[in-house]
Design an enzyme around this catalytic site. Structure first.
Site, PDB file in Angstrom:
ATOM      1  N   GLY A 211      -5.869  30.218   4.101  1.00 21.11           N
ATOM      2  CA  GLY A 211      -6.501  29.006   3.598  1.00 21.11           C
ATOM      3  C   GLY A 211      -7.897  29.330   3.087  1.00 21.11           C
ATOM      4  O   GLY A 211      -8.241  30.494   2.864  1.00 21.11           O
ATOM      5  N   SER A 212      -8.697  28.324   2.917  1.00 19.02           N
ATOM      6  CA  SER A 212     -10.058  28.526   2.428  1.00 19.02           C
ATOM      7  C   SER A 212     -10.906  29.172   3.520  1.00 19.02           C
ATOM      8  O   SER A 212     -11.196  28.554   4.550  1.00 19.02           O
ATOM      9  CB  SER A 212     -10.673  27.190   2.013  1.00 19.02           C
ATOM     10  N   THR A 213     -11.308  30.411   3.304  1.00 21.04           N
ATOM     11  CA  THR A 213     -12.118  31.113   4.305  1.00 21.04           C
ATOM     12  C   THR A 213     -13.519  30.530   4.417  1.00 21.04           C
ATOM     13  O   THR A 213     -14.191  30.709   5.436  1.00 21.04           O
ATOM     14  CB  THR A 213     -12.221  32.606   3.948  1.00 21.04           C
ATOM     15  N   MET A 214     -13.973  29.824   3.391  1.00 18.46           N
ATOM     16  CA  MET A 214     -15.315  29.241   3.421  1.00 18.46           C
ATOM     17  C   MET A 214     -15.402  28.044   4.358  1.00 18.46           C
ATOM     18  O   MET A 214     -16.490  27.644   4.758  1.00 18.46           O
ATOM     19  CB  MET A 214     -15.734  28.814   2.009  1.00 18.46           C
TER      20      MET A 214
END
Length: 220
Positions: A211-214
């Site tokens: 998914g979005s690592t951020m």
């Protein structure tokens, strides 16, 4: 001694040497690989005579235990049924092992060196496995199962202790009851269910796009 006899003698010596080399290779250098081969049922049959150690959660709940069977053999029982099915796994002579029953088999069977085993046999000590206490939390596991089942989706959920990295909960849905899984009809039915694949541990055996690592940075 004539040459034909010498040649025959030399051939016999060479063949005998090859036999010794390959026998040593299989019985010494590759003994562990042969022992752990999934097709080798001899090891599983021998381990039936060993009382495998218990498996417990971090809070002491019993997850797997051995019960006396026919003769001097033992069978396996799983008190929590499907709750810890994928992480604990199963151990049967007919279908093999999975989960912790497989990865921690040496500890659960109390595997020793050949010398130690022979010494204990002389002393008349019965073979027993070592008990295992996991980092799993029974309440966390139940919460995870309830949440995942309530979503109505197939999937996996894993909860870790951020300080130690210990696994608190590991769930894969749909699940199954490992008790009686060695029944051919039951195992075949679960194995044929390709749509739900209940025997597959989605937490460890499937690959998923990240998914979005951020989001982790944002949440921090």
């Amino acid at each position: 001694m004539n040459r034909p006899v010498l040649r025959l003698y030399g051939l016999v010596v060479v063949l005998f040497g090859v036999l010794v080399v390959f026998t040593s290779r299989w019985t010494v250098f590759e003994a562990e690989a042969l022992r752990d081969n999934e097709l080798n049922r001899r090891e599983l049959l021998q381990e039936q005579k060993i009382r495998r150690g218990t498996i417990r959660s971090a809070d002491g709940e019993l997850l797997a235990r051995s019960v006396a069977g026919r003769g001097d053999t033992f069978g396996r029982r799983y008190p929590t049924a499907a709750l810890f099915a994928h992480v604990i796994g199963y151990s049967y002579t007919t279908i093999g092992r999975a989960g912790l029953e497989r990865s921690r088999n040496d500890e659960l069977t109390g595997r020793r060196t050949e010398l130690v085993s022979a010494f204990e046999s002389i002393l008349g000590r019965s073979e027993e496995g070592d008990d295992i206490r996991t980092t799993l939390d029974a309440r966390a596991q139940q919460v995870a199962v309830t949440a995942l089942r309530g979503s109505g989706h197939r999937g996996a959920l894993v909860a870790l202790d951020v300080k130690t990295g210990g696994v608190l909960a590991l769930v894969s849905e749909p699940s199954y009851d490992p008790n009686g899984l060695d029944d051919p009809v039951t195992f075949a039915r679960l194995n044929r269910d390709e749509e739900n694949a209940p025997l597959v541990n989605r937490a460890t055996q499937n690959g998923y796009p990240p998914g979005s690592t951020m989001k982790v940075v944002t949440a921090a």
